[in-house]
Design a protein around this motif. Structure first.
Motif, PDB file in Angstrom:
ATOM      1  N   CYS A  89     -91.243 106.869  14.998  1.00  0.00           N
ATOM      2  CA  CYS A  89     -92.132 106.161  13.473  1.00  0.00           C
ATOM      3  C   CYS A  89     -93.570 106.544  13.726  1.00  0.00           C
ATOM      4  O   CYS A  89     -94.005 106.896  12.010  1.00  0.00           O
ATOM      5  CB  CYS A  89     -92.715 105.036  14.221  1.00  0.00           C
ATOM      6  N   ILE A  90     -92.967 107.432  14.356  1.00  0.00           N
ATOM      7  CA  ILE A  90     -94.692 109.110  13.963  1.00  0.00           C
ATOM      8  C   ILE A  90     -94.595 110.889  13.690  1.00  0.00           C
ATOM      9  O   ILE A  90     -93.461 110.976  14.153  1.00  0.00           O
ATOM     10  CB  ILE A  90     -95.466 109.435  15.785  1.00  0.00           C
ATOM     11  N   PRO A  91     -94.643 110.854  12.506  1.00  0.00           N
ATOM     12  CA  PRO A  91     -94.491 112.060  11.812  1.00  0.00           C
ATOM     13  C   PRO A  91     -94.888 113.203  13.347  1.00  0.00           C
ATOM     14  O   PRO A  91     -95.915 113.035  13.954  1.00  0.00           O
ATOM     15  CB  PRO A  91     -95.927 112.198  10.722  1.00  0.00           C
ATOM     16  N   VAL A  92     -94.515 114.272  13.127  1.00  0.00           N
ATOM     17  CA  VAL A  92     -94.372 115.870  13.606  1.00  0.00           C
ATOM     18  C   VAL A  92     -93.558 114.935  14.964  1.00  0.00           C
ATOM     19  O   VAL A  92     -92.731 116.621  15.835  1.00  0.00           O
ATOM     20  CB  VAL A  92     -96.117 115.458  14.565  1.00  0.00           C
ATOM     21  N   ILE A  93     -93.193 114.522  15.827  1.00  0.00           N
ATOM     22  CA  ILE A  93     -93.064 114.322  17.419  1.00  0.00           C
ATOM     23  C   ILE A  93     -91.674 113.475  16.543  1.00  0.00           C
ATOM     24  O   ILE A  93     -90.731 113.383  17.989  1.00  0.00           O
ATOM     25  CB  ILE A  93     -93.508 113.424  18.087  1.00  0.00           C
ATOM     26  N   ARG A  94     -91.425 112.645  15.432  1.00  0.00           N
ATOM     27  CA  ARG A  94     -90.432 112.133  16.038  1.00  0.00           C
ATOM     28  C   ARG A  94     -88.990 112.512  15.946  1.00  0.00           C
ATOM     29  O   ARG A  94     -88.234 111.977  16.177  1.00  0.00           O
ATOM     30  CB  ARG A  94     -90.058 111.044  13.845  1.00  0.00           C
ATOM     31  N   SER A  95     -89.058 113.865  15.351  1.00  0.00           N
ATOM     32  CA  SER A  95     -87.582 114.717  16.269  1.00  0.00           C
ATOM     33  C   SER A  95     -87.477 115.127  16.869  1.00  0.00           C
ATOM     34  O   SER A  95     -86.252 114.778  17.874  1.00  0.00           O
ATOM     35  CB  SER A  95     -87.303 115.308  14.739  1.00  0.00           C
ATOM     36  N   LEU A  96     -88.653 115.310  17.295  1.00  0.00           N
ATOM     37  CA  LEU A  96     -88.919 116.416  19.327  1.00  0.00           C
ATOM     38  C   LEU A  96     -88.502 115.411  20.112  1.00  0.00           C
ATOM     39  O   LEU A  96     -87.996 115.936  21.142  1.00  0.00           O
ATOM     40  CB  LEU A  96     -90.163 116.814  19.027  1.00  0.00           C
ATOM     41  N   ILE A  97     -88.371 113.781  19.618  1.00  0.00           N
ATOM     42  CA  ILE A  97     -88.761 113.198  20.704  1.00  0.00           C
ATOM     43  C   ILE A  97     -86.530 112.919  21.650  1.00  0.00           C
ATOM     44  O   ILE A  97     -86.746 112.140  22.526  1.00  0.00           O
ATOM     45  CB  ILE A  97     -89.137 111.529  20.252  1.00  0.00           C
ATOM     46  N   SER A  98     -86.312 113.690  20.982  1.00  0.00           N
ATOM     47  CA  SER A  98     -84.259 112.794  21.068  1.00  0.00           C
ATOM     48  C   SER A  98     -84.651 114.502  22.433  1.00  0.00           C
ATOM     49  O   SER A  98     -83.814 113.622  23.100  1.00  0.00           O
ATOM     50  CB  SER A  98     -83.634 113.608  20.227  1.00  0.00           C
ATOM     51  N   ILE A  99     -84.801 115.197  21.968  1.00  0.00           N
ATOM     52  CA  ILE A  99     -84.537 116.380  23.213  1.00  0.00           C
ATOM     53  C   ILE A  99     -84.821 115.588  25.017  1.00  0.00           C
ATOM     54  O   ILE A  99     -83.814 116.092  25.911  1.00  0.00           O
ATOM     55  CB  ILE A  99     -85.412 117.425  23.015  1.00  0.00           C
ATOM     56  N   PRO A 100     -86.231 115.591  24.942  1.00  0.00           N
ATOM     57  CA  PRO A 100     -86.584 115.227  26.355  1.00  0.00           C
ATOM     58  C   PRO A 100     -85.756 113.573  27.255  1.00  0.00           C
ATOM     59  O   PRO A 100     -85.325 113.647  27.896  1.00  0.00           O
ATOM     60  CB  PRO A 100     -88.385 114.806  26.534  1.00  0.00           C
ATOM     61  N   ALA A 101     -85.360 112.858  26.183  1.00  0.00           N
ATOM     62  CA  ALA A 101     -84.437 112.158  26.239  1.00  0.00           C
ATOM     63  C   ALA A 101     -83.288 112.091  26.814  1.00  0.00           C
ATOM     64  O   ALA A 101     -82.242 111.933  27.583  1.00  0.00           O
ATOM     65  CB  ALA A 101     -84.663 111.144  25.269  1.00  0.00           C
ATOM     66  N   GLY A 102     -82.595 113.891  26.110  1.00  0.00           N
ATOM     67  CA  GLY A 102     -81.568 114.203  26.882  1.00  0.00           C
ATOM     68  C   GLY A 102     -81.726 114.168  28.113  1.00  0.00           C
ATOM     69  O   GLY A 102     -81.054 114.301  28.525  1.00  0.00           O
ATOM     70  N   THR A 103     -82.427 115.608  27.544  1.00  0.00           N
ATOM     71  CA  THR A 103     -82.947 116.156  29.710  1.00  0.00           C
ATOM     72  C   THR A 103     -82.989 114.797  30.634  1.00  0.00           C
ATOM     73  O   THR A 103     -82.874 115.262  31.490  1.00  0.00           O
ATOM     74  CB  THR A 103     -84.028 117.160  29.118  1.00  0.00           C
ATOM     75  N   ALA A 104     -83.757 113.500  29.883  1.00  0.00           N
ATOM     76  CA  ALA A 104     -83.696 112.711  31.389  1.00  0.00           C
ATOM     77  C   ALA A 104     -82.523 112.086  31.441  1.00  0.00           C
ATOM     78  O   ALA A 104     -82.779 111.298  32.319  1.00  0.00           O
ATOM     79  CB  ALA A 104     -85.299 112.325  30.801  1.00  0.00           C
ATOM     80  N   HIS A 105     -81.628 112.360  30.666  1.00  0.00           N
ATOM     81  CA  HIS A 105     -80.229 111.259  30.561  1.00  0.00           C
ATOM     82  C   HIS A 105     -80.722 110.671  30.707  1.00  0.00           C
ATOM     83  O   HIS A 105     -79.908 109.309  31.570  1.00  0.00           O
ATOM     84  CB  HIS A 105     -79.547 111.799  32.154  1.00  0.00           C
ATOM     85  N   VAL A 106     -81.350 109.884  29.809  1.00  0.00           N
ATOM     86  CA  VAL A 106     -81.295 108.182  29.100  1.00  0.00           C
ATOM     87  C   VAL A 106     -80.126 107.961  28.907  1.00  0.00           C
ATOM     88  O   VAL A 106     -79.413 108.200  28.199  1.00  0.00           O
ATOM     89  CB  VAL A 106     -82.579 108.031  28.240  1.00  0.00           C
ATOM     90  N   LYS A 107     -79.852 106.885  29.095  1.00  0.00           N
ATOM     91  CA  LYS A 107     -79.089 106.005  28.699  1.00  0.00           C
ATOM     92  C   LYS A 107     -78.231 105.950  27.622  1.00  0.00           C
ATOM     93  O   LYS A 107     -79.252 105.364  26.544  1.00  0.00           O
ATOM     94  CB  LYS A 107     -78.152 104.797  29.182  1.00  0.00           C
ATOM     95  N   LEU A 108     -76.911 106.742  27.043  1.00  0.00           N
ATOM     96  CA  LEU A 108     -76.789 106.911  25.427  1.00  0.00           C
ATOM     97  C   LEU A 108     -77.493 105.441  24.497  1.00  0.00           C
ATOM     98  O   LEU A 108     -77.493 105.939  23.997  1.00  0.00           O
ATOM     99  CB  LEU A 108     -75.862 107.689  25.236  1.00  0.00           C
ATOM    100  N   SER A 109     -76.791 104.588  25.086  1.00  0.00           N
ATOM    101  CA  SER A 109     -76.502 103.616  24.300  1.00  0.00           C
ATOM    102  C   SER A 109     -77.776 103.279  24.296  1.00  0.00           C
ATOM    103  O   SER A 109     -78.327 102.578  22.982  1.00  0.00           O
ATOM    104  CB  SER A 109     -76.241 102.386  25.061  1.00  0.00           C
ATOM    105  N   LYS A 110     -78.980 102.573  25.019  1.00  0.00           N
ATOM    106  CA  LYS A 110     -79.545 102.741  24.933  1.00  0.00           C
ATOM    107  C   LYS A 110     -81.005 103.782  24.435  1.00  0.00           C
ATOM    108  O   LYS A 110     -81.410 103.157  23.123  1.00  0.00           O
ATOM    109  CB  LYS A 110     -80.669 102.687  25.949  1.00  0.00           C
ATOM    110  N   PHE A 111     -80.561 104.910  23.769  1.00  0.00           N
ATOM    111  CA  PHE A 111     -81.091 105.824  23.570  1.00  0.00           C
ATOM    112  C   PHE A 111     -80.915 105.440  22.129  1.00  0.00           C
ATOM    113  O   PHE A 111     -81.460 105.704  21.176  1.00  0.00           O
ATOM    114  CB  PHE A 111     -80.606 107.105  24.114  1.00  0.00           C
ATOM    115  N   LEU A 112     -79.218 105.042  21.563  1.00  0.00           N
ATOM    116  CA  LEU A 112     -78.945 105.036  20.154  1.00  0.00           C
ATOM    117  C   LEU A 112     -79.476 103.762  20.320  1.00  0.00           C
ATOM    118  O   LEU A 112     -79.612 103.792  18.648  1.00  0.00           O
ATOM    119  CB  LEU A 112     -77.155 104.913  20.186  1.00  0.00           C
TER     120      LEU A 112
END
Length: 204
Positions: free
Chosen positions: A119-142
């Protein structure tokens, strides 16, 4: 480029919106503010409805986020450790294990960051990359990505529809907001780095 976006939405409707938002999430040539607010306005002179535009945009945003999440999963802890083991990063005070600690922190607190980040401009797209690197559970990420994207899309599409022919006012407001967010993030990073570096010096 903007005219191409308008033509695609006018010609292909919901499909174009999903595609454009997915692309914008991965490589933002046109801000989502423009796409979504114009799409909201377009509901006044087409068969599209606000609710279906929001759904189409959310599908596109989620697909784009999944791709970035997948890219993040390729950046393993070992790869990041090698990068941060470089002499340049050591000079900045980083040491072995810092990456693992950072990923562990994100894994513990990152789900909230995913939701609010969407919900925040600038970082709204980039937040997905560290989530993947940290291996956040895919279902929770979705779940968090979809909910965060849904809120963002509801706001912009609804505002675009409400403003009608004056939809560009929304874009101008969000452009100013994005700049404020970017400046705030830079200041916060500089301040945080300074405080962290001072703590490192005292610890040594």
């Amino acid at each position: 480029m903007t005219n191409i976006v308008f033509d695609l939405i006018n010609q292909f409707g919901y499909m174009a919106i999903s595609f454009l938002i997915a692309v914008e999430n991965i490589f933002p040539p046109i801000p989502s503010e423009v796409i979504l607010s114009f799409a909201g306005f377009a509901t006044h002179h087409s068969q599209m409805t606000v609710s279906l535009v929001i759904i189409a945009a959310t599908i596109g945003a989620t697909l784009g986020a999944i791709i970035l999440y997948w890219i993040g999963t390729l950046l393993s802890e070992d790869h990041l450790e090698k990068v941060f083991n470089h002499k340049m990063f050591k000079m900045l005070g980083f040491k072995k294990g810092d990456v693992k600690k950072a990923i562990a922190w994100f894994d513990k607190y990152g789900t909230g960051a995913i939701f609010y980040g969407r919900c925040i401009p600038v970082i709204r797209s980039l937040i997905s990359i560290p989530a993947g690197t940290a291996h956040v559970k895919l279902s929770k990420f979705l779940i968090y990505t979809t909910l965060g994207s849904l809120i963002w899309n509801i706001i912009l599409v609804s505002l675009g529809s409400y403003m009608g022919e004056n939809w560009q006012v929304i874009v101008n407001i969000f452009e100013e907001y994005s700049l404020i967010i970017a400046v705030f993030i830079i200041i916060a990073l500089i301040y945080g780095s300074f405080k962290w570096y001072k703590t490192k010096i005292k610890a040594d």
